[in-house]
Write an enzyme that holds these catalytic residues in place. Structure first.
Site, PDB file in Angstrom:
ATOM      1  N   SER A 189       0.382  -0.912   0.078  1.00 22.65           N
ATOM      2  CA  SER A 189      -0.992  -0.086  -0.112  1.00 22.65           C
ATOM      3  C   SER A 189       0.602   1.274   0.122  1.00 22.65           C
ATOM      4  O   SER A 189       0.068   2.307  -0.268  1.00 22.65           O
ATOM      5  CB  SER A 189      -0.766  -0.037   1.431  1.00 22.65           C
ATOM      6  OG  SER A 189      -0.341  -0.077   2.429  1.00 22.65           O
ATOM      7  N   ASP A 237      -5.633   7.459   9.147  1.00 25.81           N
ATOM      8  CA  ASP A 237      -5.968   6.205  10.153  1.00 25.81           C
ATOM      9  C   ASP A 237      -4.584   5.487  10.858  1.00 25.81           C
ATOM     10  O   ASP A 237      -4.575   4.596  11.364  1.00 25.81           O
ATOM     11  CB  ASP A 237      -5.417   5.129   8.710  1.00 25.81           C
ATOM     12  CG  ASP A 237      -4.105   5.089   7.648  1.00 25.81           C
ATOM     13  OD1 ASP A 237      -3.663   5.788   8.567  1.00 25.81           O
ATOM     14  OD2 ASP A 237      -4.777   4.031   6.692  1.00 25.81           O
ATOM     15  N   HIS A 244      -0.965   4.276   7.514  1.00 27.32           N
ATOM     16  CA  HIS A 244      -0.304   5.331   6.181  1.00 27.32           C
ATOM     17  C   HIS A 244       0.331   6.404   6.251  1.00 27.32           C
ATOM     18  O   HIS A 244      -0.178   7.118   6.923  1.00 27.32           O
ATOM     19  CB  HIS A 244      -1.024   4.143   5.348  1.00 27.32           C
ATOM     20  CG  HIS A 244      -1.757   3.719   4.816  1.00 27.32           C
ATOM     21  ND1 HIS A 244      -2.828   3.159   5.646  1.00 27.32           N
ATOM     22  CD2 HIS A 244      -0.573   2.160   3.981  1.00 27.32           C
ATOM     23  CE1 HIS A 244      -2.628   1.238   5.437  1.00 27.32           C
ATOM     24  NE2 HIS A 244      -1.550   1.162   4.696  1.00 27.32           N
TER      25      HIS A 244
END
Length: 196
Positions: free
Chosen positions: A9, A169, A172
């Protein structure tokens, strides 16, 4: 110059609200500022582990790649993949890219102890496990002919001290976090690009 981002990611840019603030576009901009014409592709996807690199590499090689930037390891750590297993999968991916003529730069597993979700009592253990995983990865990358960008050395303390480098979040990177990671990656990427 065909630049391809592979991995998880972070390579895919999760956490940034604008695509131009993710690793691929930021690294492409660095290369363009050095005079390279850059075509960017991103094969990375959220949740990817080292086991997923083979599929990404095959797609990258089929479409053509000159410089591959691989960011991998966080999901291996969170899913307790043994370091030797993940490193072997990473080695094979780097070796396949090198055989296809690509220069390869790898950012190994991050130090997950800086993530806010990790309880303070476990941070030393998580840091040690993360560092060990990254060290085993590093040896595998070098054996396969790739280059390791020591991103964690450049950014870990910054992420630990500055919550704004994380997205909402709290896992990240934010746009600012991606700029910090890209700046740490850029010298290795530019050095590999200069050889192509």
């Amino acid at each position: 110059m065909r630049l391809c981002l592979l991995g998880d990611s972070i390579a895919a840019g999760v956490g940034s609200t604008r695509r131009e603030d993710t690793l691929g576009p930021l690294l492409a901009a660095h290369l363009r500022s050095s005079g390279h014409h850059v075509d960017l592709s991103v094969q990375a996807f959220p949740g990817a582990r080292s086991a997923d690199l083979g599929r990404q590499v095959r797609t990258a090689v089929a479409t053509g790649v000159d410089i591959a930037v691989v960011v991998i390891g966080a999901n291996d750590l969170t899913r307790f993949v043994p370091a030797e297993v993940g490193a072997r999968q990473l080695h094979d991916a780097v070796a396949e890219l090198r055989q296809a003529g690509a220069g390869v730069v790898v950012s190994t597993a991050p130090d997950l102890s800086v993530v806010a979700h990790v309880p303070p009592a476990l941070r030393d253990v998580v840091s040690a496990v993360s560092r060990n995983y990254a060290q085993v990865q590093q040896q595998a990358v070098i054996r396969a002919g790739g280059v390791v960008a020591h991103v964690e050395q450049a950014v870990t303390s910054r992420f630990a001290a500055d919550p704004s480098l994380f997205a909402t979040d709290r896992f990240h990177p934010s746009a600012a976090g991606y700029r910090a990671i890209a700046a740490a990656l850029a010298p290795a990427v530019e050095a590999v690009a200069a050889q192509h």
